[in-house]
Design a protein around this motif. Structure first.
Motif, PDB file in Angstrom:
ATOM      1  N   HIS A 321       0.839  -1.201   0.000  1.00  0.00           N
ATOM      2  CA  HIS A 321       0.000   0.000   0.000  1.00  0.00           C
ATOM      3  C   HIS A 321       0.875   1.252   0.000  1.00  0.00           C
ATOM      4  O   HIS A 321       1.947   1.265   0.607  1.00  0.00           O
ATOM      5  CB  HIS A 321      -0.903  -0.028   1.235  1.00  0.00           C
ATOM      6  CG  HIS A 321      -1.998   0.983   1.222  1.00  0.00           C
ATOM      7  ND1 HIS A 321      -1.830   2.264   1.721  1.00  0.00           N
ATOM      8  CD2 HIS A 321      -3.275   0.909   0.774  1.00  0.00           C
ATOM      9  CE1 HIS A 321      -2.972   2.927   1.585  1.00  0.00           C
ATOM     10  NE2 HIS A 321      -3.860   2.134   1.008  1.00  0.00           N
ATOM     11  N   LEU A 328      -2.404  -4.836  -0.295  1.00  0.00           N
ATOM     12  CA  LEU A 328      -3.727  -4.337  -0.670  1.00  0.00           C
ATOM     13  C   LEU A 328      -4.837  -5.234  -0.127  1.00  0.00           C
ATOM     14  O   LEU A 328      -4.676  -6.449  -0.029  1.00  0.00           O
ATOM     15  CB  LEU A 328      -3.849  -4.268  -2.192  1.00  0.00           C
ATOM     16  CG  LEU A 328      -2.869  -3.337  -2.905  1.00  0.00           C
ATOM     17  CD1 LEU A 328      -2.937  -3.566  -4.414  1.00  0.00           C
ATOM     18  CD2 LEU A 328      -3.158  -1.873  -2.573  1.00  0.00           C
ATOM     19  N   GLU A 332      -9.474  -3.052  -2.493  1.00  0.00           N
ATOM     20  CA  GLU A 332      -8.534  -2.206  -3.226  1.00  0.00           C
ATOM     21  C   GLU A 332      -8.067  -2.889  -4.511  1.00  0.00           C
ATOM     22  O   GLU A 332      -7.926  -2.226  -5.556  1.00  0.00           O
ATOM     23  CB  GLU A 332      -7.338  -1.876  -2.329  1.00  0.00           C
ATOM     24  CG  GLU A 332      -7.690  -0.902  -1.212  1.00  0.00           C
ATOM     25  CD  GLU A 332      -6.631  -0.818  -0.128  1.00  0.00           C
ATOM     26  OE1 GLU A 332      -6.613   0.192   0.593  1.00  0.00           O
ATOM     27  OE2 GLU A 332      -5.825  -1.773  -0.002  1.00  0.00           O
TER      28      GLU A 332
END
Length: 399
Positions: A321, A328, A332
């Motif tokens: 991230h 993630l 996402e």
């Protein structure tokens, strides 16, 4: 009329439903999906309760039996789609028709068998980009030839998902075919690379550029690794067109839970900055080998790399991230693949990651499907208007 009523589509090798949700956005009614992987089709079945979800090996079901199962007669279906797995690229096979005889290509051959039996008005086949140009296009030419023998006009094109609004660099080959003798053009590019003047955040009305990672996921709340909730409220109102499209009218979404990292995995991600990766790890955290993007962290302004089924593992790619020290979440990943937030994924975290890594970005499928049906309708309307004009001219001449 070229089409009547709501257009119907069937998705072979449907997986979790990437192409299907894209076609649904384009106005199609999804009649059925078929896939051999139980863990993947579970999400398709959950999100398309009115479609037949057939868990079976397509090579063991004859196209005729399949038509009886779903209630489709030859020529009735508007669109048949599918992304058959394709692995057989042998340069040692000299004869043109040997490519599809390779056992590794049995699924491509089965897809074409279904095309020949169902005789849909349009066909859309998606596959790896290498299929189109590999081996001096002999592989793709065999597919084209077989479809042309059945009366289809075929267009092949390689598209980069980023050029059509997907926040991910993902190149795929598409075979677009129709029975109306229309040579389809590729869909026009809708999003363009950024320049230095495009660094400012985009609002809902600016010219469309490639969608960045943060434009895709920035409205989702921060979470720590191993944390998150089944139902998650957004961190802010939508900040751009992409977020607005993904959210629709929702006030919360699902699947926003971060995978718990092993201590060494967390330490590696915590030791580097956004944009850094394997080569930037401190000496005591170095690995013996790995992908060039391993343990990489995304940056806010980059376009994401191609999502793979290994997206759950920080050592398999740039899945860190850009703000939080974690990989993630499924939501996402889904955002980067352009799945709308109402789409729910079922199964374990790794199951869901596999579903997403193998999926066609729905937004790309929407663009291609819309372009196909609009172009067919437009050309057919032009032909009818031309015929009408000729009829009027003939009547005037007689008068």
């Amino acid at each position: 009329m070229v089409f009547s009523g709501k257009l119907r589509a069937i998705d072979l090798f449907c997986g979790c439903g990437g192409i299907s949700v894209g076609l649904q956005e384009a106005g199609f009614d999804i009649v059925a999906g078929i896939d051999v992987e139980k863990k993947y089709i579970a999400s398709f079945e959950h999100n398309f309760p009115d479609a037949k979800a057939l868990l079976t090996d397509i090579t063991t079901v004859s196209p005729a039996d399949f038509m009886l199962e779903v209630g489709i007669a030859p020529g009735e279906l508007d669109l048949l789609v599918g992304g058959p797995p394709c692995q057989g690229f042998s340069k040692n096979v000299p004869r043109r028709n040997r490519f599809l005889e390779d056992p590794k290509n049995l699924l491509v051959k089965s897809f074409l068998d279904y095309c020949e039996t169902l005789q849909p008005k349009m066909i859309l086949m998606e596959n790896v980009a290498e299929m189109k140009n590999g081996f001096k296009e002999a592989y793709s030419q065999e597919i084209i030839s077989r479809l042309e023998d059945e009366g289809y006009t075929v267009t092949t094109v390689i598209l980069n998902a980023a050029d059509y609004g997907v926040p991910q660099r993902r190149k795929r080959a598409f075979f677009m075919a129709n029975r109306f003798n229309i040579k389809l053009s590729p869909p026009p590019q809708t999003n363009h690379p950024r320049t230095k003047a495009d660094n400012a955040p985009h609002d809902l009305f600016t010219q469309k550029k490639h969608v960045s990672v943060w434009e895709a996921i920035g409205d989702l709340p921060s979470v720590k690794h191993g944390e998150g909730h089944t139902l998650t409220e957004y961190a802010s109102p939508p900040q751009n067109e992409y977020q607005k499209r993904m959210r629709g009218t929702l006030t919360s979404t699902t699947n926003h839970v971060a995978r718990h990292l092993a201590s060494i995995q967390y330490e590696r991600l915590a030791s580097i900055q956004p944009g850094q990766g394997l080569k930037d790890l401190p000496k005591h955290l170095q690995t013996k080998g790995g992908y060039s993007g391993a343990y990489g962290r995304l940056t806010k302004d980059m376009i994401a790399p191609t999502i793979t089924r290994w997206v759950f593992h920080p050592g398999s790619g740039r899945w860190g991230h850009p703000v939080d020290i974690r990989t993630l979440t499924i939501r996402e990943i889904a955002r980067i693949q352009s799945f709308p937030d109402h789409y729910k994924f079922v199964g374990s975290y790794t199951d869901q990651a596999g579903q997403l890594g193998n999926a066609v970005p729905p937004l790309l499928a929407t663009v291609v499907a819309n372009h196909m049906q609009n172009q067919v309708a437009s050309v057919r309307n032009d032909v009818r208007e031309s015929q009408h004009t000729l009829s009027l001219a003939s009547l005037n001449a007689i008068a």
